[in-house]
Write an enzyme that holds these catalytic residues in place. Structure first.
Site, PDB file in Angstrom:
ATOM      1  N   CYS A  24      65.614 -68.522 -26.655  1.00 28.24           N
ATOM      2  CA  CYS A  24      65.996 -69.403 -25.121  1.00 28.24           C
ATOM      3  C   CYS A  24      65.060 -71.235 -26.009  1.00 28.24           C
ATOM      4  CB  CYS A  24      65.464 -69.621 -24.237  1.00 28.24           C
ATOM      5  SG  CYS A  24      63.282 -68.840 -23.771  1.00 28.24           S
ATOM      6  N   CYS A  27      61.783 -71.470 -26.317  1.00 26.68           N
ATOM      7  CA  CYS A  27      60.957 -71.307 -28.144  1.00 26.68           C
ATOM      8  C   CYS A  27      61.015 -72.896 -28.091  1.00 26.68           C
ATOM      9  CB  CYS A  27      61.807 -70.012 -28.263  1.00 26.68           C
ATOM     10  SG  CYS A  27      62.116 -68.804 -27.638  1.00 26.68           S
ATOM     11  N   ASP A 435      78.466-111.033 -35.697  1.00 30.63           N
ATOM     12  CA  ASP A 435      78.228-111.775 -36.987  1.00 30.63           C
ATOM     13  C   ASP A 435      79.986-112.163 -37.144  1.00 30.63           C
ATOM     14  OD1 ASP A 435      77.318-113.051 -39.177  1.00 30.63           O
ATOM     15  OD2 ASP A 435      78.263-111.901 -40.509  1.00 30.63           O
ATOM     16  N   ASP A 638      72.416-109.235 -42.673  1.00 32.00           N
ATOM     17  CA  ASP A 638      72.006-109.108 -40.922  1.00 32.00           C
ATOM     18  C   ASP A 638      70.989-108.175 -40.356  1.00 32.00           C
ATOM     19  OD1 ASP A 638      74.266-111.191 -40.235  1.00 32.00           O
ATOM     20  OD2 ASP A 638      75.169-109.818 -40.818  1.00 32.00           O
TER      21      ASP A 638
END
Length: 749
Positions: A24, A27, A435, A638
């Site tokens: 579950c 854990c 750009d 960039d």
């Protein structure tokens, strides 16, 4: 069952582990805490949906597996992630095992349930009845051992590790039911007469329902990794190498660097490399999305996973194993699927305290029922029901299931998302900054006009321009040199080359001082350009980039270069507007030229004449205005702006997939990928919220109902059997809802 791997002592930056024993969401926190406690671990993320962990840092695999084992779980290193056949076979076998366990438990529980409903079961206190019920108790115990043994062993391991999880709840609920029933039959005097009832059928049916639900959940979970399976399927398992003049087929893992390989028509290319003999056309649609095959000649690069359409050729392996483009793509998708956005970490924190809270509620339920009703059987049933219904599986699956499907869906669209945080942030963007060169435009400029002064010829102008640009790697320089070669012009000797950022270049060509750049460069060198400003403006308005050429401080002419706009840029920007985004274009180009491009594609705002290092400042300014900003660029010039943005989108050139400064890589080089990523992000976040809401509502409503709050009002008690079915269905509902993301339409035309 997983075996603990101790053979690898290799220190690695990224280690993938398969985790066993998790039942579950509670854990997940236990495993992550254990992994993060190991010295050298920088980050550890557990994917509950895949039962895997991704660990980053300088640490040995043995240290990690030891820590996981001490926490009460199992761990093994995932060594060969490219081959999924063994993993799929194990999962299929476990799926069948779960179904068998469910059927065995149902064969015992259902007949008892039906017989009890019609009243044909013998009385507990008759001699024959007691023998019958003792026999049923033994059979039910066998069911608990065979069909539910993994719950009890998991609960025991969790207890030794001072944890509590789903196994704890199921083991306590069903174990208590069996033990109480045996006490009623064997020593009835220890139990009040009103509590003389056996719950063997409840224990068996609960085990059957939970196993059946887990099997269905596992089957549905398998569908979430379809994207990874398809990517892995693109890579052939064998390659034909040429060794000592002999061609032979070998496993792809045995291909060495710089080896020569043969590819025949219709075959997939095994690894990345460079063509050294022959020619062909290659289908690269898996990378670029373009259906038209690409011609390949000597020296051209070929990429593993693409298809050789026609012609046989030899090529030299340049990238193998984990360095290939396809391997990098798969790894990026895997890491993204294993990562967690902030909303997922919140769910994990809640899950960590959920099971202990449920245990306290169960105890309180028993005490209150005994105090107010004095009915032991009611108190026991209510306590069992609380333990069974309150499994936090759905809560643990809510986020990772949606992330896995969303990231996979994006990968199918050529959009590689690096992490869950980027997936979450992309859906919140309000501004996208583009750009210009290589993003809005094709990034492959060409010379469109040569304007000469003082009686100079176009050939002279172009010869000097190409000669000074010979030392530059700028796309505009490549266009000028290509035009000179096309006209068969010989480049002159060039020395002392210097690039002036944001202005242009200069060099000594054939003994003469040569300047090539914008008007700012000329003014810096005291060259009068007032007479040509109108010409520069006119060219810029036509979306051309004009460059002035001066020789020995005298203007020789203008070289104009145009970068064609991508065919789909306008349509992609229209899609951005349609989903409520503001679109800004940023460029170092002249304002008039940038405005011309902006008019053609329909951007909202233009920021022109910006130096590369200042682009990040422009992004920061938008963020300070309260915008959530996405930056789209080529991932090189960039990089600062991509890192500054809330989400950085890097345009991948087909093979450029390892752009470290970006959060999302657009493999197909199209702005449509930005919109696809945002729409998938929004759909995924919506899906996660639906899952979390459903899981929370299930537990918020289910636990009080199980505890018996409806009994005083309506006289209703929730059966533990119904609680078991509801618990199993809650997880299946979350998984099924996540899988709906596979069918999300991005709206691309």
């Amino acid at each position: 069952m997983l075996s603990v791997s101790r053979s690898s002592e290799k220190i690695s930056e990224d280690i993938h582990l398969s985790i066993g024993g998790m039942s579950c969401a509670g854990c997940v926190v236990g495993v992550e805490t254990a992994l993060r406690s190991v010295p050298g671990v920088i980050e550890a993320n557990v994917n509950f949906a895949e039962h895997t962990a991704l660990v980053k840092g300088s640490v040995t695999t043995a240290a990690l597996t030891d820590a996981v084992v001490q926490a009460g779980f199992e761990a093994a290193e995932l060594r060969d992630e490219g081959d999924q056949s063994e993993k799929e076979a194990i999962e299929l076998a476990y799926y069948r095992t779960l179904l068998t366990r469910a059927i065995v438990a149902a064969l015992v529980g259902l007949p008892l349930f039906v017989a009890g409903m019609v009243g044909v079961l013998p009385d507990i206190f008759s001699d024959a009845g007691r023998l019958f019920w003792l026999f049923v108790g033994v059979v039910t115990l066998a069911v608990l051992v065979y069909s539910g043994g993994h719950f009890f062993s998991g609960a025991l391991k969790s207890f030794h590790a001072h944890n509590a999880n789903m196994d704890t709840l199921i083991a306590m609920g069903t174990g208590t039911a069996w033990l109480f029933s045996m006490v009623v039959i064997a020593v009835p005097n220890l139990v009040p007469p009103f509590a003389h009832h056996a719950y063997f059928e409840a224990a068996a049916i609960i085990i059957a329902l939970i196993n059946f639900g887990s099997a269905l959940e596992m089957r549905a979970r398998g569908r979430t990794s379809e994207a990874i399976k398809r990517l892995i399927g693109l890579q052939p398992k064998t390659a034909r190498v040429v060794r000592n003049g002999v061609e032979q087929d070998i496993l792809i893992s045995e291909v060495g660097l710089d080896e020569t390989l043969r590819v025949r028509p219709g075959e997939r290319i095994p690894v990345d490399g460079t063509l050294i003999d022959g020619h062909s056309t290659v289908d690269e649609s898996m990378l670029t999305g373009e259906p038209v095959p690409v011609s390949k000649q000597l020296g051209d690069e070929v990429v593993g996973g693409t298809i050789n359409v026609a012609g046989s050729f030899l090529y030299q392996a340049k990238r193998i194993g984990s360095d290939t483009v396809l391997a990098q793509i798969i790894e990026m998708v895997r890491q993204a699927q294993s990562s967690k956005p902030a909303i997922g970490r919140l769910a994990d924190k809640i899950s960590a305290v959920f099971v202990p809270s449920v245990l306290l509620i169960a105890i309180l339920t028993f005490v209150l029922w005994m105090h107010f009703s004095g009915q032991f059987s009611y108190a026991l049933v209510a306590t069992m029901t609380v333990l069974i219904i309150a499994c936090p599986c759905a809560l643990g699956l809510a986020t990772p299931m949606s992330i896995m499907v969303g990231v996979g869906k994006a990968a199918e669209q050529g959009v590689l998302i690096r992490n869950g945080e980027a997936l979450q942030q992309a859906g919140k963007l309000s501004v996208v900054v583009l750009d210009k060169t290589g993003t809005v435009t094709q990034g492959a400029p060409a010379v469109t006009k040569l304007q000469c002064f003082d009686g100079r010829s176009e050939e002279q102008l172009l010869q000097f321009a190409a000669s000074v640009e010979a030392g530059s790697e700028h796309p505009l320089a490549a266009a000028i040199i290509a035009e000179a070669k096309q006209r068969d012009l010989t480049l002159l000797e060039s020395q002392s080359f210097e690039a002036v950022v944001g202005h242009g270049v200069c060099a000594v060509v054939d003994g003469k001082s040569v300047l090539l750049g914008n008007s700012k460069l000329m003014k810096l060198n005291d060259i009068d350009v007032s007479n040509v400003m109108d010409d520069l403006h006119r060219l810029a308005v036509d979306a051309q980039t004009p460059m002035l050429l001066a020789v020995d401080n005298c203007l020789m002419g203008i070289v104009a270069v145009s970068d064609p706009i991508k065919a789909d840029s306008k349509a992609a920007i229209e899609r951005m507007h349609a989903i409520g985004l503001k679109v800004v274009m940023i460029t170092g180009d002249q304002q008039a030229s940038a405005d011309a491009v902006a008019r053609q594609v329909g951007v909202d705002e233009v920021i022109a004449e910006v130096l590369p290092q200042d682009k990040s400042s422009a992004v920061s300014a938008l963020q300070q205005q309260g915008h959530v900003v996405g930056m789209v660029g080529d991932g090189i010039n960039d990089a600062p702006a991509l890192a500054q943005a809330d989400v950085g989108f890097a345009i991948g050139g087909g093979t450029d997939v390892a752009i470290e400064s970006s959060d999302i890589t657009l493999m197909r080089g199209s702005l449509h990928g930005v919109v696809d990523a945002i729409q998938i992000s929004r759909a995924t976040l919506k899906n996660i919220k639906q899952n979390l809401f459903g899981a929370f509502v299930y537990n918020v409503l289910g636990i009080p109902v199980a505890a018996g709050v409806l009994f005083p009002l309506f006289g209703l008690m929730l059966s533990p059997i119904i609680a078991g079915a509801a618990m199993a269905m809650s997880s299946l509902t979350v998984v099924s809802n996540a899988n709906r993301l596979r069918y999300v339409e991005t709206g691309r035309k």
